[in-house]
Design a protein around this motif. Structure first.
Motif, PDB file in Angstrom:
ATOM      1  N   SER A 106     -16.901   6.866  29.193  1.00  0.00           N
ATOM      2  CA  SER A 106     -17.706   7.822  29.592  1.00  0.00           C
ATOM      3  C   SER A 106     -17.401   8.951  28.612  1.00  0.00           C
ATOM      4  N   PRO A 107     -18.451   9.812  28.365  1.00  0.00           N
ATOM      5  CA  PRO A 107     -18.182  10.868  27.380  1.00  0.00           C
ATOM      6  C   PRO A 107     -16.831  11.664  27.653  1.00  0.00           C
ATOM      7  N   TYR A 108     -16.497  11.989  28.908  1.00  0.00           N
ATOM      8  CA  TYR A 108     -15.208  12.390  29.241  1.00  0.00           C
ATOM      9  C   TYR A 108     -14.568  11.869  30.510  1.00  0.00           C
ATOM     10  N   ALA A 109     -13.466  12.048  30.715  1.00  0.00           N
ATOM     11  CA  ALA A 109     -12.773  11.322  32.046  1.00  0.00           C
ATOM     12  C   ALA A 109     -12.260  12.235  33.064  1.00  0.00           C
ATOM     13  N   LEU A 110     -11.992  12.074  33.985  1.00  0.00           N
ATOM     14  CA  LEU A 110     -11.385  12.770  35.215  1.00  0.00           C
ATOM     15  C   LEU A 110     -10.007  12.100  35.220  1.00  0.00           C
ATOM     16  N   LEU A 111      -9.002  12.979  34.982  1.00  0.00           N
ATOM     17  CA  LEU A 111      -7.498  12.598  35.555  1.00  0.00           C
ATOM     18  C   LEU A 111      -7.313  13.208  36.785  1.00  0.00           C
ATOM     19  N   VAL A 112      -7.436  12.579  37.948  1.00  0.00           N
ATOM     20  CA  VAL A 112      -7.031  12.957  39.309  1.00  0.00           C
ATOM     21  C   VAL A 112      -5.586  13.059  39.616  1.00  0.00           C
ATOM     22  N   ALA A 113      -5.197  14.143  39.773  1.00  0.00           N
ATOM     23  CA  ALA A 113      -3.585  14.220  39.977  1.00  0.00           C
ATOM     24  C   ALA A 113      -3.353  15.153  40.814  1.00  0.00           C
ATOM     25  N   PRO A 114      -2.810  14.904  42.303  1.00  0.00           N
ATOM     26  CA  PRO A 114      -2.623  15.960  43.305  1.00  0.00           C
ATOM     27  C   PRO A 114      -1.533  17.028  42.956  1.00  0.00           C
ATOM     28  N   LEU A 115      -0.522  16.303  42.123  1.00  0.00           N
ATOM     29  CA  LEU A 115       0.554  16.893  41.743  1.00  0.00           C
ATOM     30  C   LEU A 115       0.550  17.133  40.215  1.00  0.00           C
ATOM     31  N   LEU A 116      -0.480  17.563  39.833  1.00  0.00           N
ATOM     32  CA  LEU A 116      -0.700  17.986  38.264  1.00  0.00           C
ATOM     33  C   LEU A 116       0.110  19.110  38.075  1.00  0.00           C
TER      34      LEU A 116
END
Length: 204
Positions: A106-116
């Motif tokens: 996809s054109p961009y991605a989501l890095l889902v990180a609760p403890l980012l």
């Protein structure tokens, strides 16, 4: 490579709901740090082999998978063991996240990180998107969702980064203290912004 949006927020902020809306409406690829953390200690993984070598066979369930509750007990009572585990797993998790992000279409991605914020992972993202809700809303939602006491929720909140700490690293914020149907207009605006940014990024 696609631009990476680090998506985070405190407990019961609605991170998963937001990520799913990006995926369902705009077909945006998601890499979830919690899922990756489970994958690096899955049956047959190098992570699990090293954990067993360190803690012994008693750290396993009958089906030879990791006994997570037993591991939690050990690392909560032994700070040195927690450090050992973090030193082992954090590089594995980061490597797997980077590998998964390199396959994004996809054109961009989501890095889902609760403890980012807690794990200082914002450097893995080009932008940080925080799902923000007032603390009282978090408390009420978590009590209702998990059937736990107010005191337990407050203890969890104290173990996480504060609302102010998360907002301090945010490039973008989604307000999620009202009904879910009000999320989509915010997500649509951000999607258009991120697609535009990815186009600029590719042209440079």
């Amino acid at each position: 490579m696609a631009i990476i949006i680090g998506l985070s927020g405190g407990i019961a902020s609605g991170k998963t709901t937001v990520a799913n809306l990006f995926n369902q409406h705009f077909n945006i690829d998601i890499v979830d740090a919690d899922i990756v953390a489970r994958e690096v200690v899955a049956l047959g993984s190098e992570g699990l082999k090293q954990i067993v070598a360190h803690f012994g066979e008693e750290i396993l369930l009958e089906d030879r998978t990791l006994n997570r509750s037993k591991l939690r007990e050990v690392i909560f009572s032994e700070p040195n063991e927690k450090q050992w585990l973090n030193d082992l797993l954090h590089p594995m998790i980061r490597d797997k996240i980077n590998s998964d992000l390199s396959k994004v279409t996809s054109p961009y991605a989501l890095l889902v990180a609760p403890l980012l914020v807690e794990n200082q992972m914002q450097g893995m993202a080009d932008r940080v998107l925080i799902v923000d809700v007032p603390t009282e809303v978090q408390i009420e939602r978590t009590m209702s969702r998990d059937n736990v006491s107010r005191e337990q929720v407050i203890a969890i909140l104290k173990s996480q980064a504060s609302r102010e700490q998360r907002l301090a690293v945010a490039n973008d914020v989604i307000e999620n203290h009202t009904k879910n149907h009000e999320l989509l207009p915010q997500i649509t605006d951000l999607h258009q912004k991120y697609v535009a940014l990815s186009t600029i990024d590719r042209s440079e």
